[in-house]
Design an enzyme around this catalytic site. Structure first.
Site, PDB file in Angstrom:
ATOM      1  N   LYS A 305       0.774  -1.198   0.024  1.00 54.97           N
ATOM      2  CA  LYS A 305      -0.040   0.208   0.152  1.00 54.97           C
ATOM      3  C   LYS A 305       0.833   1.167  -0.023  1.00 54.97           C
ATOM      4  CE  LYS A 305      -3.828  -2.213   2.415  1.00 54.97           C
ATOM      5  NZ  LYS A 305      -4.804  -2.298   1.510  1.00 54.97           N
ATOM      6  N   ARG A 379     -11.096 -10.632   3.137  1.00 56.59           N
ATOM      7  CA  ARG A 379     -12.161 -11.407   2.585  1.00 56.59           C
ATOM      8  C   ARG A 379     -11.744 -12.968   2.559  1.00 56.59           C
ATOM      9  NH1 ARG A 379     -12.458  -8.088  -2.731  1.00 56.59           N
ATOM     10  NH2 ARG A 379     -11.888  -6.439  -1.102  1.00 56.59           N
TER      11      ARG A 379
END
Length: 532
Positions: A305, A379
């Site tokens: 990121k 997820r």
């Protein structure tokens, strides 16, 4: 002194100037008149409210009932000084000093119009939200004066007033020196001129639960890793007779949790799978299963990121913090419901063991998962937990976590994204968000997005689609593949996990702990309607 007649210097002693004592006046030390009421330290604050209707042609301002009573007790000083300047509107306040002999300072906060009600267009109870804003701004203004206690009127709803005041006075000061001049003490909050103490306690407990989630999110990642998070869960919950089971990576591998194992092995910090069990009903009652994403730091793995996102990734365990806080509040409220909390805790770091783009992992449901983007790790944890949750035969499953940053562009900080396969369950969640001010907004759970995540040549399903946009509904469509026939609601909270202080006047800049109060209100509404 000098005597001019004799030309000599005369000396007089101090004793010669003293008034001679008589037999009529008893000699003693001088008397001092002291009024205890006037000399007492007045470090107590008071928060009152005023309504203002701008559509009224004459005097549009009116004090609340508690403020009118206080104004009478102080001889009309409050109203006379309040009229010297523009009346505070909603989101504004004024502070007055030395109006009476009990409170050192009084804050008068604007409530807007007294005709505010539940607004169906806004999906918000505007009256309760105005109370939170007024109570929050008033207490925050008085907190700067470092009072020992702040008395807050109910404004017509003690629960909402307690929420606003408790949320506004919270600060994360865990690692500041006790002698630091910037250390701001937390005052004691008390209800003023109202007898609804039960509502006040419930509102304070809801806000304290959200503050607990905020506190966990603010702890730096080097101090809050999976192991220390599990220790905090044991310390906070076991004293309330809540079962806490901590399981290792080997246990997860034996249950074929391929996604959890793949993410957890990327860090030197060992991943842990924590289960929480609160039993407020009989053992025959089916539980509510809550799953919270617990990535204590999300670097993005090999899909690293950017720096402006990394500074917020210490709060990527917001879902797990929320579930922990809700379970603790349920025990303190003694809710007659069984709750199973599942917290998959791990770190995602770039290393030689990190998941790579194109990797394929297995799941307990029998479906293989293609890791299209390693940075979409949350997820994977939730998918394994959804399969495991079916072992408890739940009434419904609620999972919460920071999943997709694209919600920042679509929803901002107004509401978190909500996906559900049950219309009734979503309606209760939406109503709960309207009453707490922490709203949810329904997002599409369509086959259109299922086709995106199923568009995969190497496995049964991919953790995201090929397209650049639509990642949040892609995530929900991916998780839906592991729900089976359970009633399920998914809350994507990436856009509401952090605030710059402009979204809600009673939430300071920093981590928010949302949507803890909304989940608690959802549980209470379901219990009131005998749905649990």
């Amino acid at each position: 002194m000098f005597d001019y007649r004799r030309g000599t210097l005369c000396v007089r002693f101090i004793s010669q100037f003293r008034i001679p004592r008589t037999d009529c006046v008893e000699y003693g030390p001088p008397r001092r008149v002291q009024d205890p009421k006037q000399c007492a330290l007045r470090d107590r604050g008071l928060v009152l409210g005023v309504y203002y209707n701008e559509h009224v042609t004459e005097e549009g301002a009116i004090l609340t009932a508690a403020a009118q009573k206080y104004d009478q007790n102080c001889g009309g000083k409050l109203w006379s000084q309040l009229k010297l300047a523009p009346i505070p509107r909603l989101g504004e306040y004024r502070v007055f000093y030395d109006l009476d002999g009990h409170f050192g300072y009084v804050a008068v906060a604007g409530l807007g119009s007294e005709c505010l009600r539940y607004n169906t267009t806004e999906a918000l109870d505007e009256s309760k939200e105005a109370i939170r804003i007024a109570a929050g701004l008033g207490t925050e203004a008085l907190q700067q004066l470092k009072p020992s206690s702040i008395h807050v009127e109910s404004f017509g709803n003690a629960e909402a007033a307690a929420e606003g005041a408790t949320l506004a006075t919270w600060r994360f000061q865990e690692y500041k020196s006790p002698t630091s001049p910037r250390l701001m003490p937390t005052p004691k909050l008390e209800l003023y001129d109202d007898c609804d103490f039960d509502g006040w306690k419930v509102g304070a407990l809801k806000a304290e639960s959200q503050n607990l989630a905020r506190h966990l999110q603010e702890i730096p990642a080097n101090l809050l890793n999976p192991t220390s998070f599990a220790k905090i869960a044991v310390e906070l919950l076991c004293e309330l007779d809540i079962n806490v089971e901590v399981k290792t990576q080997g246990w997860a591998a034996s249950h074929e949790m391929g996604g959890f194992v793949a993410v957890g092995k990327s860090s030197v910090q060992p991943p842990l799978y924590v289960e929480i069990g609160y039993f407020g009903a009989s053992e025959c009652e089916r539980p509510v299963v809550m799953i919270g994403k617990g990535v204590t730091f999300d670097s993005g793995s090999l899909d690293l990121k950017p720096p402006n996102e990394l500074r917020y990734m210490k709060g990527d365990m917001a879902g797990a913090a929320c579930v922990l806080a809700v379970a603790r509040a349920a025990a303190l409220l003694k809710l007659p419901v069984n709750i199973r909390g599942i917290l998959p805790l791990c770190e995602l770091m770039p290393s030689g063991k990190s998941p790579k783009s194109g990797d394929v992992v297995s799941s307990a449901s029998g479906k293989s998962i293609h890791i299209r983007l390693p940075s979409r790790e949350g997820r994977l944890l939730i998918a394994d937990s959804l399969v495991y949750a079916r072992n408890y035969w739940p009434r419904f499953i609620l999972d919460v976590g920071t999943m997709s940053k694209e919600l920042i562009a679509s929803l901002g900080g107004a509401a978190c994204g909500c996906y559900s396969n049950c219309e009734e369950l979503y309606c209760y969640a939406a109503a709960a968000g309207g009453h707490t001010g922490d709203r949810v907004w329904r997002m599409p759970l369509w086959k259109f997005y299922e086709e995106r995540v199923k568009d995969c040549q190497t496995a049964d399903v991919a953790n995201t689609g090929r397209e650049r946009f639509g990642d949040s509904p892609n995530c929900a469509a991916f998780l839906k593949q592991f729900v089976c026939d359970s009633r399920w609601i998914h809350l994507d909270t990436y856009n509401v996990a952090y605030t710059k202080g402009a979204d809600f006047p009673y939430l300071r800049r920093g981590m928010t702990g949302r949507p803890t109060r909304t989940i608690l209100e959802l549980m209470l509404q379901l219990l009131n309607d005998s749905k649990l």
